[in-house]
Design an enzyme around this catalytic site. Structure first.
Site, PDB file in Angstrom:
ATOM      1  N   HIS A 129     -16.910 -14.266 -28.165  1.00  0.00           N
ATOM      2  CA  HIS A 129     -17.837 -15.361 -28.464  1.00  0.00           C
ATOM      3  C   HIS A 129     -18.208 -15.417 -29.943  1.00  0.00           C
ATOM      4  CE1 HIS A 129     -21.059 -12.216 -27.851  1.00  0.00           C
ATOM      5  NE2 HIS A 129     -21.643 -12.915 -28.807  1.00  0.00           N
ATOM      6  N   ASP A 159     -14.773 -10.641 -23.140  1.00  0.00           N
ATOM      7  CA  ASP A 159     -15.528 -10.934 -24.359  1.00  0.00           C
ATOM      8  C   ASP A 159     -15.117 -10.015 -25.509  1.00  0.00           C
ATOM      9  OD1 ASP A 159     -17.301 -12.357 -25.931  1.00  0.00           O
ATOM     10  OD2 ASP A 159     -19.029 -11.107 -25.408  1.00  0.00           O
ATOM     11  N   SER A 242     -23.704  -8.707 -32.063  1.00  0.00           N
ATOM     12  CA  SER A 242     -22.551  -8.829 -31.167  1.00  0.00           C
ATOM     13  C   SER A 242     -21.262  -8.410 -31.872  1.00  0.00           C
ATOM     14  CB  SER A 242     -22.413 -10.273 -30.683  1.00  0.00           C
ATOM     15  OG  SER A 242     -23.502 -10.637 -29.878  1.00  0.00           O
TER      16      SER A 242
END
Length: 400
Positions: A129, A159, A242
């Site tokens: 993402h 992911d 992230s």
């Protein structure tokens, strides 16, 4: 002339008598003497400075004088772990604009971990993402050096994404540790670039749970697409973290930071993809550009989305069948097509294990089966329970 106690001058106030003046003078002398004694005893005069006395835990004392520098060894297992790993954690910039001004081009900023140097290149793992829909990707090293990055592969289900950069200016490479031996309560340290403005930020916490399973919905349709196995930690993981590293006390990467629960009433619930799960995904993305998974060749929806009318009239399943997945499309030449599965079949189990949602079907297919394996499928068709065996193929991207 006399004054009121508030300091304002009053010309009408009479002068005090001599005896009262004498008593006040004597009082001043005594106070002055006491002050001298106090100052001498506590070293207030410059000629009588006494050293500070600090009592150690073992009863010993150390003495320092004003202006003296005290050297304290601040190295701990945590600082050593951070020092070992921090240089390998980079900023990842998702660029989608063409403006002259850098900030206007960024669609998002996250973090990444350099996990390998080979053949003059360096390889970075980050989250899918973070780099999704990027027109261009750049990474920034810990010293601020920026490098163009090539996207080798990305996987929405797990992911994860892998980038390749010129390795000539890369010095630090992270060491990966095992996540399979993690225990709740052991230290966990997150390193990343929160909010896209604070590269190299370190937050400390513990492993809250070593093997948590949570539903994820990458396409945002309100239906979980996958049951992700994650490490839960209370180390602060903020937007921009992230793709960064979750490390253990030895400075080894035990997880790739991925998400947090962002609700007002929630604190300290963040998640990372375990290193032992990430490693084979990273290898596939680096080598093939995608994750090679076992493949059926069907499109499915949860039975819970089907109205009672269509359960009875279209699917014709028994009234006590409330969980399963409905086949909405079958590729004719796929493993499922060859095994005889058809549109509107309702799959209720795989290899004897109940399947109650698309996420559970994918979990079984992707985690327990390999390409070429046989899989027994139990399903309802026109109200009758049937069984078939599928020889699984290889997915050409995301699919069941």
């Amino acid at each position: 002339m006399g004054y009121y106690d508030d300091g304002y001058r009053n010309p009408q106030k009479p002068t005090r008598n001599r005896s009262r003046s004498f008593l006040m003078g004597l009082t001043g002398v005594l106070l002055g003497a006491l002050l001298v004694i106090f100052a001498t005893d506590f070293g207030l005069f410059s000629g009588d400075v006494k050293p500070d006395r600090n009592t150690e835990a073992n009863g010993d004392t150390t003495e320092t004088t004003p202006g003296e520098t005290i050297n304290v060894d601040v190295n701990t297992a945590i600082t050593e772990a951070v020092e070992k790993a921090q240089g390998a954690v980079v900023e990842v910039e998702n660029i989608q604009g063409s403006s002259l001004f850098e900030q206007e081009n960024k669609a998002g900023v996250g973090s990444g971990v350099i996990y390998k140097k080979e053949g003059g290149n360096a390889y970075v793992v980050t989250n899918h993402h973070v780099v999704a829909n990027a027109g261009q990707i750049e990474i920034a090293l810990v010293d601020g050096t920026k490098l163009d990055a090539e996207l080798l592969g990305s996987d929405e289900i797990m992911d994860l994404a892998v980038l390749r950069v010129d390795g000539s200016k890369v010095e630090d490479v992270a060491e990966f540790g095992s996540s399979s031996t993690l225990k709740p309560g052991e230290p966990a340290i997150a390193i990343g670039n929160p909010l896209g403005n604070f590269p190299g930020t370190v937050t400390q916490g513990i492993v809250s749970a070593a093997d948590r399973t949570i539903p994820v919905d990458p396409n945002g349709d309100g239906q979980p697409d996958w049951q992700a196995e994650v490490i839960q930690t209370d180390a602060a993981i903020n937007p921009g973290n992230s793709g960064g590293a979750l490390i253990n006390i030895k400075g080894q990467v035990i997880g790739i930071n991925s998400m947090k629960i962002a609700q007002q009433a929630v604190e300290g619930i963040g998640f990372a993809i375990p290193s032992d799960i990430a490693r084979p995904i990273i290898a596939d993305l680096e080598e093939h550009g995608q994750v090679k998974r076992a493949y059926m060749g069907v499109a499915i929806v949860p039975l819970t989305q089907v109205s009672n009318y269509h359960r009875q009239q279209t699917l014709k399943i028994p009234s006590d069948v409330n969980q399963g997945v409905v086949v909405t499309q079958v590729e004719a030449t796929s493993p499922a097509g060859k095994a005889g599965l058809k549109e509107f079949d309702v799959i209720i189990s795989l290899d004897g294990e109940k399947v109650e949602s698309p996420a559970e079907l994918r979990k079984h297919l992707y985690s327990k089966k390999d390409i070429g394996d046989e899989m027994e499928v139990e399903f309802y068709r026109e109200g009758e329970k049937q069984t078939t065996t599928i020889t699984l193929g290889e997915t050409q991207g995301q699919g069941e």
